[in-house]
Design a protein around this motif. Sequence first.
Motif, short mmCIF file in Angstrom:
data_model
loop_
_atom_site.label_atom_id
_atom_site.label_comp_id
_atom_site.label_asym_id
_atom_site.label_seq_id
_atom_site.Cartn_x
_atom_site.Cartn_y
_atom_site.Cartn_z
N ILE A 39 0.85 -1.20 0.00
CA ILE A 39 0.00 0.00 0.00
C ILE A 39 0.88 1.25 0.00
O ILE A 39 0.71 2.16 -0.81
N LEU A 40 1.88 1.26 0.87
CA LEU A 40 2.79 2.41 0.93
C LEU A 40 3.49 2.60 -0.40
O LEU A 40 3.58 3.71 -0.93
N LYS A 41 3.98 1.49 -0.97
CA LYS A 41 4.72 1.57 -2.23
C LYS A 41 3.84 2.13 -3.35
O LYS A 41 4.28 2.95 -4.15
N GLU A 42 2.58 1.70 -3.37
CA GLU A 42 1.69 2.14 -4.44
C GLU A 42 1.29 3.60 -4.32
O GLU A 42 1.06 4.27 -5.32
N ILE A 43 1.18 4.08 -3.08
CA ILE A 43 0.88 5.51 -2.90
C ILE A 43 2.00 6.33 -3.55
O ILE A 43 1.77 7.27 -4.30
N GLU A 44 3.23 5.90 -3.27
CA GLU A 44 4.39 6.61 -3.81
C GLU A 44 4.47 6.47 -5.34
O GLU A 44 4.67 7.45 -6.06
N ASN A 45 4.28 5.24 -5.83
CA ASN A 45 4.32 4.99 -7.29
C ASN A 45 3.32 5.85 -8.03
O ASN A 45 3.62 6.42 -9.08
N SER A 46 2.12 5.88 -7.51
CA SER A 46 1.04 6.59 -8.18
C SER A 46 1.34 8.09 -8.22
O SER A 46 1.04 8.77 -9.20
N PHE A 47 1.94 8.58 -7.15
CA PHE A 47 2.31 10.00 -7.12
C PHE A 47 3.39 10.28 -8.16
O PHE A 47 3.33 11.27 -8.88
N LYS A 48 4.37 9.38 -8.25
CA LYS A 48 5.47 9.59 -9.20
C LYS A 48 5.01 9.46 -10.64
O LYS A 48 5.40 10.24 -11.50
N LYS A 49 4.16 8.43 -10.89
CA LYS A 49 3.80 8.12 -12.27
C LYS A 49 2.73 9.06 -12.81
O LYS A 49 2.83 9.57 -13.91
N GLU A 50 1.68 9.27 -12.04
CA GLU A 50 0.56 10.09 -12.54
C GLU A 50 0.43 11.43 -11.84
O GLU A 50 -0.51 12.17 -12.11
N ASP A 51 1.34 11.71 -10.91
CA ASP A 51 1.26 12.95 -10.15
C ASP A 51 -0.09 13.06 -9.45
O ASP A 51 -0.74 14.10 -9.45
N TYR A 52 -0.52 11.94 -8.88
CA TYR A 52 -1.87 11.85 -8.34
C TYR A 52 -1.78 11.19 -6.96
O TYR A 52 -1.29 10.06 -6.84
N LEU A 53 -2.23 11.90 -5.94
CA LEU A 53 -2.20 11.33 -4.59
C LEU A 53 -3.49 10.59 -4.31
O LEU A 53 -4.59 11.09 -4.57
N LEU A 54 -3.34 9.38 -3.79
CA LEU A 54 -4.51 8.54 -3.50
C LEU A 54 -4.47 8.08 -2.05
O LEU A 54 -3.41 7.80 -1.50
N CYS A 55 -5.64 7.98 -1.44
CA CYS A 55 -5.72 7.52 -0.05
C CYS A 55 -5.37 6.03 0.01
O CYS A 55 -5.40 5.33 -1.01
N PRO A 56 -5.02 5.52 1.19
CA PRO A 56 -4.56 4.13 1.30
C PRO A 56 -5.61 3.08 0.88
O PRO A 56 -5.25 1.95 0.58
N HIS A 57 -6.89 3.47 0.83
CA HIS A 57 -7.94 2.53 0.40
C HIS A 57 -8.03 2.52 -1.12
O HIS A 57 -7.99 1.47 -1.76
N SER A 58 -8.10 3.73 -1.69
CA SER A 58 -8.29 3.86 -3.14
C SER A 58 -7.13 3.25 -3.92
O SER A 58 -7.31 2.68 -5.00
N VAL A 59 -5.93 3.36 -3.35
CA VAL A 59 -4.75 2.91 -4.07
C VAL A 59 -4.77 1.38 -4.27
O VAL A 59 -4.24 0.86 -5.26
N ILE A 60 -5.44 0.68 -3.39
CA ILE A 60 -5.56 -0.78 -3.53
C ILE A 60 -6.38 -1.11 -4.78
O ILE A 60 -6.03 -1.99 -5.57
#
Length: 426
Positions: A336-357
């Motif tokens: 979950i932590l890794k995906e929050i960071e990935n999503s921010f880097k790749k799409e410049d989009y911050l997602l909550c820990p639920h949505s990122v799953i």
Amino acid sequence: MRYTSTSSDKVSVSFKEAVLANLPSDGGLFFPAEIPQLSKEFIGSLADKSVAESAFHVLSHFCQPDLPESILQGIVERVFSFDLPLKKLSSDLFSLELFHGPTYAFKDIGAKFLAECIAYFNEVDSQKMPTTVLVATSGDTGGAVANGFYKIEGINVVILYPSGKVSVLQEKQLTTLGENITALEVDGDFDACQALVKAAFADADLNNKMRLSSANSINVARWIPQSLFYFQPFIRGLENPVFAVPSGNYGNLTSGLLPMKMGLPIRKFIAASNANDVVPRFLQSRQYSPQNTIPTYANAMDVSDPSNFSRMIKLYKERESLFEEVLPFSLHDDEILKEIENSFKKEDYLLCPHSVIAKKALESVEGNEKVFLSTAHYCKFQPVMEKALGRQLDVPSFANDLMQLPKKVISMNAEFETFKSFLMER
Ligand SMILES: *Cc1c(COP(=O)(O)O)cnc(C)c1O
């Protein structure tokens, strides 16, 4: 529409009775006695409609005759009053943002609809007994319910939350409204809060003094209006989307299975869970075996034995098609932590820990219209976000304003006698 129970077909009650009773007495959940079918014309015309217009059409099947047309019209306009943007992240990937309501989480829709129904039933009730709504919350539910009932005449809301166990922003949402909303900060955990509410419902003195009501997430008036989320991508022009739904108690996901059964051309669902993966395991092994609840970063989904599972089973009399239409997915805390960071880097989009799953779940499926549900604004989960990003989070300005408001709260121990005398003296 009549309502039956997931446990027995013998139950038959009206919409109003189902809303006010919350639960049937046989241990099941209320469930529509029949699934209405949407016409091809209606589905074809979605792209010309607003969410409120579609909501009126869809919900009138479920709420009549107890909510007359003009009343339902007013309710849907007030409930579906904020945007549900469908944000395109790449050619085939969309985020359905459900967090633009008053408490920045999808639960605002269901909670507001329920509050509006109870307010209306109260208004037309000749006795007009003052009603006290009791809510135990681990964070997200309480705020949505409190906002739904805010300033509604004749209804007082008492929210119990575990001291030190909700995020700063969540606590502000619970404790700064005032008026008919009272927040109790309980010296105990969420289970202790829930136990207090349960004991209050069973207490004869309290029930003689006031009408106690709950705003539980399994109420049909919270469950059914959430089905409108799944119309929104069609309103925005998609034709056959896959939906990934961050799931805990499976209210939201089963709200989506309902319109699929009504004929909306949804391609598939993905049940996206955290480490509490009883449903994904069931979808894989066909064995339903609940285990102890595991605390995770996606804590609004920390549910080990989801109550809406019985609705999922009831919707699929043909069990085989359940396994074809609903796919399993789960993600553990470090991912979950890794995906929050990935999503921010790749799409410049911050997602909550639920949505990122749910976003991650879509990587494993086919289709060119992949939609994940963004169930809450990330700023509600600041500590987890900062851990994932390794830096301080810039709090959005709307949240900053809330942070300035003074907290109004009554602190209380977890003894039932304390809670009871507090309620008796009001
Ligand atoms: C409640 C909640 C969920 C889970 O929804 P269910 O209907 O219980 O499956 C997911 N994300 C957030 C942010 C929530 O508050």
